[in-house]
Write a protein that holds these residues in place. Structure first.
Motif, mmCIF file in Angstrom:
data_model
loop_
_atom_site.group_PDB
_atom_site.id
_atom_site.type_symbol
_atom_site.label_atom_id
_atom_site.label_comp_id
_atom_site.label_asym_id
_atom_site.label_seq_id
_atom_site.Cartn_x
_atom_site.Cartn_y
_atom_site.Cartn_z
ATOM 1 N N SER A 237 0.840 -1.149 -0.014
ATOM 2 C CA SER A 237 -0.075 -0.072 0.023
ATOM 3 C C SER A 237 0.876 1.074 -0.095
ATOM 4 N N LEU A 238 2.101 1.252 0.762
ATOM 5 C CA LEU A 238 2.842 2.407 0.541
ATOM 6 C C LEU A 238 3.632 2.785 -0.583
ATOM 7 N N THR A 239 3.918 1.444 -1.286
ATOM 8 C CA THR A 239 4.343 1.602 -2.383
ATOM 9 C C THR A 239 3.715 2.410 -3.504
ATOM 10 N N LEU A 240 2.361 1.725 -3.661
ATOM 11 C CA LEU A 240 1.312 2.255 -4.527
ATOM 12 C C LEU A 240 1.218 3.705 -4.286
ATOM 13 N N ALA A 241 0.982 4.136 -2.993
ATOM 14 C CA ALA A 241 0.590 5.526 -2.786
ATOM 15 C C ALA A 241 1.831 6.226 -3.043
ATOM 16 N N LEU A 242 3.109 5.934 -2.963
ATOM 17 C CA LEU A 242 4.267 6.720 -3.245
ATOM 18 C C LEU A 242 4.056 7.111 -4.918
ATOM 19 N N LEU A 243 3.807 5.835 -5.652
ATOM 20 C CA LEU A 243 3.805 5.926 -7.008
ATOM 21 C C LEU A 243 2.723 6.619 -7.544
ATOM 22 N N LEU A 244 1.543 6.728 -6.951
ATOM 23 C CA LEU A 244 0.296 7.726 -7.383
ATOM 24 C C LEU A 244 0.540 9.065 -6.888
ATOM 25 N N SER A 245 1.774 9.539 -7.332
ATOM 26 C CA SER A 245 1.958 11.048 -6.824
ATOM 27 C C SER A 245 0.903 11.803 -7.747
ATOM 28 N N PRO A 246 0.854 13.241 -7.256
ATOM 29 C CA PRO A 246 0.127 14.097 -8.127
ATOM 30 C C PRO A 246 0.616 14.181 -9.721
ATOM 31 N N ARG A 247 1.684 13.739 -10.007
ATOM 32 C CA ARG A 247 2.137 14.006 -11.139
ATOM 33 C C ARG A 247 1.566 12.726 -12.446
ATOM 34 N N ILE A 248 0.919 11.710 -11.551
ATOM 35 C CA ILE A 248 0.471 10.706 -12.250
ATOM 36 C C ILE A 248 -0.969 10.937 -12.770
ATOM 37 N N LEU B 58 6.226 10.576 7.344
ATOM 38 C CA LEU B 58 5.193 9.685 6.990
ATOM 39 C C LEU B 58 5.026 8.624 8.332
ATOM 40 N N SER B 59 5.887 8.892 9.089
ATOM 41 C CA SER B 59 5.946 7.798 10.280
ATOM 42 C C SER B 59 4.796 7.811 11.167
ATOM 43 N N PRO B 60 3.866 8.783 11.408
ATOM 44 C CA PRO B 60 2.754 8.734 12.183
ATOM 45 C C PRO B 60 1.768 8.108 11.513
ATOM 46 N N ALA B 61 1.651 8.544 10.182
ATOM 47 C CA ALA B 61 0.771 7.451 9.307
ATOM 48 C C ALA B 61 1.029 6.222 9.494
ATOM 49 N N ILE B 62 2.445 5.619 9.109
ATOM 50 C CA ILE B 62 2.799 4.323 9.098
ATOM 51 C C ILE B 62 2.325 3.607 10.717
ATOM 52 N N PHE B 63 2.735 4.457 11.448
ATOM 53 C CA PHE B 63 2.583 3.933 12.569
ATOM 54 C C PHE B 63 0.760 3.625 12.948
ATOM 55 N N PHE B 64 -0.009 4.381 12.589
ATOM 56 C CA PHE B 64 -1.324 4.439 12.716
ATOM 57 C C PHE B 64 -1.815 3.393 11.851
ATOM 58 N N TYR C 166 -7.125 0.346 1.272
ATOM 59 C CA TYR C 166 -7.685 1.087 2.504
ATOM 60 C C TYR C 166 -6.467 1.718 3.090
ATOM 61 N N ASN C 167 -5.327 1.111 3.352
ATOM 62 C CA ASN C 167 -4.008 1.837 3.952
ATOM 63 C C ASN C 167 -3.542 2.638 2.697
ATOM 64 N N MET C 168 -3.746 2.368 1.385
ATOM 65 C CA MET C 168 -3.099 2.965 0.509
ATOM 66 C C MET C 168 -3.810 4.523 0.419
ATOM 67 N N PHE D 214 -2.172 6.624 3.117
ATOM 68 C CA PHE D 214 -1.051 6.840 2.864
ATOM 69 C C PHE D 214 -1.199 8.138 1.751
ATOM 70 N N CYS D 215 -2.136 7.869 0.926
ATOM 71 C CA CYS D 215 -2.266 9.248 0.056
ATOM 72 C C CYS D 215 -2.788 10.292 0.711
ATOM 73 N N ALA D 216 -3.663 10.243 1.508
ATOM 74 C CA ALA D 216 -3.999 11.352 2.386
ATOM 75 C C ALA D 216 -2.824 12.006 3.007
ATOM 76 N N ALA D 217 -2.002 11.344 3.737
ATOM 77 C CA ALA D 217 -0.828 11.585 4.539
ATOM 78 C C ALA D 217 0.157 12.333 3.546
ATOM 79 N N LEU D 218 0.481 11.751 2.553
ATOM 80 C CA LEU D 218 1.270 12.323 1.639
ATOM 81 C C LEU D 218 0.933 13.840 0.950
ATOM 82 N N GLU D 219 -0.609 14.081 0.900
ATOM 83 C CA GLU D 219 -1.101 15.003 0.429
ATOM 84 C C GLU D 219 -0.760 16.110 1.607
#
Lengths: 305, 308
Positions: free
Chosen positions: B102-113, B224-230, B185-187, B190-195
């Motif tokens: 989920s983290l990998t996908l969220a990172l890949l799905l950056s705003p530039r995609i 991102l660590s708080p989101a990862i912890f959550f 779900y986690n993706m 992570f997307c929300a956290a990345l934004e």
């Protein structure tokens, strides 16, 4: 402890609502396409294709004659495209009943959850009363009790109430979780007090203030709560499995699917058609509301099953 | 109600009177939630404690056994330890896999995609569709003559193991199916956290020349660590509660290789009518979850960064 986590998660969207206007830079500016973006794009598409294989294959299997589903070598489309499978599903077992029950339970449950959560959230978030914080902590503590601890005594309770195999047993027991209350409280607290005070000075009672000032402002939070509640009722499996014993009368869609596969284990074409049908309502909900999804999940991040 | 609200308007007439009125209003607003919570959560919790101390069949006489159910579970019951072990194995495999994907996908799905919203919806769909439907789809794919084995034999001539009737493969497939079903779900979290990453910090790092892996490991990941912890805490809690996937995919088998603790509780209560024993097992599960969560909270100081 879980309440801390929830508090962290729910506190964030509040900040988020303040931030975007000033902080987030306009995204419209053109950026050059770098190699990194291309690689990321390729990876995403690849992942999406792998990810979608089960869904796509299920859809095409639902359109095949049953004896060709396990053909070797596997094919995507069979000899003929049988849309009729989607009709035939409804002749096996009370499929309409399952769908009707699922809609009824999900809608009724969502209404109850919304009423309970908004009123309680208002009392916790906007009104001052003695013992408020103590009662609120009690609410939060109940969030930590897992469903598995509850189902056994809850079934006993349903027996005592004579509610086994009744609609209210499907709707009420898990409609009072503190989660919605917590979500609404967090939202209500962010509304400026001046608005409410002005209404009160103008002579509006608490019910009117709540109904015509606070609730309309909370529309987005209510929408988030509605979607997540609907989805969790629609997909709920463990509790209906326990509390319903006449599936022909009160079976919901997940229960119907499970019994369907038990009875017609060999009719994979129909099982897939039924599965696809059961996926449609919530999938539509998500597609339509996808813009609010990211915001919603950051707020409501807890609505598991 | 409207009348009392109106009389509360002249604010000067004494705070205590106002307080009293507001308390009464609050009681009106809170009572549905309070009543429901008492009947459907607090009462069952208390009842559950009582039940766990009794030999409590679904119908018939109950006898007080004290801690007997707990002792039975730990010392005598043949399926209890295996079910705990299965839940532990599931959690150990599922949580890291889920988070990594989920983290990998969220990172890949950056705003530039372009079209990232479409991808997000796609990855999220299994999360919101009925678990039973998802499991049925996978059950079909994993049949001995299903898609996976069919492709493997016809393209490479390699016969794959019979996934769902092999003790180890069955668990692996329960995990794989669950990752497919749940990672969206986690993706999204992570997307929300990345934004919400603080733009000034990222900008500063960029100016300092941080790029690529360095940027990710030194800046993005700590932010991102708080989101990862959550997500770690929440995912672990839900994976200790796994039920539908193994119940429907493997029926807990082969043997008891994939019976998780919740399925054990379900079977004891509703198949074997041992409701007291089931209640006791549920409390043991709850204690384990609390313990693991507490452990994670005490470990978070080492790796979760809340500053900024």
């Amino acid at each position: 402890m879980r309440s801390d986590v929830i508090a962290d998660a729910a506190a964030r969207p509040g900040e988020q609502q303040v931030a975007p206007a000033g902080v987030v830079p306009p995204r419209k500016e053109k950026q050059p396409v770098t190699a990194g973006v291309v690689v990321a794009y390729v990876c995403v598409v690849l992942a999406a294709v792998i990810f979608a294989v089960p869904l796509i294959y299920a859809l095409f299997s639902a359109l095949k004659p049953n004896d060709q589903i396990f053909a070797v070598p596997p094919t995507l489309v069979g000899d003929e495209v049988r849309w009729g499978n989607f009709v035939e599903v409804f002749r096996f077992g009370p499929f309409w009943t399952y769908i009707g029950n699922s809609f009824f339970v999900a809608i009724a449950g969502t209404i109850v959850v919304n009423i309970v959560s908004t009123t309680a959230g208002y009392a916790f978030g906007r009104l001052r009363w003695r013992g408020r914080d103590v009662v609120f902590v009690l609410f939060l503590v109940t969030l930590m009790v897992p469903q598995e601890v509850l189902v056994v005594p809850m079934f006993q309770l349903m027996q005592w109430l004579g509610w086994v195999n009744t609609p209210q047993a499907l709707i009420l027991p898990f409609a009072f979780t503190a989660f919605g209350t917590f979500l609404m409280r967090q939202f209500f607290r962010g509304i400026p007090y001046e608005l409410e005070e002005a209404a009160r000075v103008d002579g509006a009672g608490p019910l009117r203030t709540f109904g015509s000032i606070i609730l309309p402002l909370a529309r987005s939070a209510v929408a988030v709560l509605t979607v997540f509640t609907f989805i969790s009722f629609w997909n709920s499996y463990l509790w209906p499995l326990i509390v319903v014993n006449d599936y022909g009368y009160l079976g919901t869609l997940p229960i119907g699917l499970a019994t369907f596969s038990g009875q017609f284990g060999t009719r994979w074409d129909l099982q897939m058609a039924a599965s696809i049908i059961s996926m449609i309502p919530t999938a539509i909900l998500v597609i339509v509301l996808q813009k609010h999804l990211v915001k919603g999940i950051a707020t409501a991040g807890i609505a598991g099953r | 109600m409207t009348a009392t609200g109106a009389s509360a308007a002249p604010l000067r007439r004494g705070q205590s009177r106002l307080r009293r009125i507001e308390s009464r209003q609050a009681l009106g607003f809170i009572s549905p939630a309070l009543a429901g919570l008492t009947v459907f959560t607090i009462a069952p919790v208390i009842l559950s404690i009582v039940m766990s101390l009794y030999d409590w069949p679904a119908w018939g006489d109950r006898t007080f056994v004290g801690g007997g159910n707990y002792v039975d579970l730990f010392t005598r019951h043949p399926d209890f330890w295996p079910s705990l072990r299965n839940s532990a194995i599931f959690t150990l495999l599922f949580v890291p896999m889920n988070l990594a994907v989920s983290l990998t996908l969220a990172l890949l799905l950056s705003p530039r995609i372009k079209g990232r919203a479409v991808f997000r919806v796609l990855f999220f769909i299994p999360v919101v569709t009925p678990m039973v439907a998802n499991v049925l789809v996978w059950k079909m794919l994993l049949q001995p003559n299903g898609l996976f084995n069919g492709l493997s034999t016809s393209m490479f001539g390699i016969e794959l193991p019979s996934f769902l009737s092999h003790p180890q493969w069955a668990m692996v497939m329960v995990v794989v199916m669950s990752v497919w079903q749940g990672m969206g779900y986690n993706m999204l979290i992570f997307c929300a956290a990345l934004e919400q990453l603080p733009e000034p910090v990222l900008e500063a790092a960029r100016i300092d020349g941080a790029k690529g892996w360095r940027m990710f490991s030194r800046i993005t990941l700590p932010l991102l660590s708080p989101a990862i912890f959550f997500t770690t805490v929440m995912t672990m809690i839900t994976s200790m509660q796994v039920f539908a996937q193994p119940q429907l995919l493997t029926g807990g088998g082969p043997g008891n290789a994939t019976i998780p603790i919740v399925m054990f509780i379900y079977d004891q209560a509703f198949t074997f009518q041992q409701m007291g024993l089931a209640a006791a097992a549920a409390w043991i599960l709850f204690a384990i979850i609390i313990g693991l969560t507490a452990l994670q909270f005490s470990a978070q100081k080492r790796w979760v960064h809340y500053e900024v």
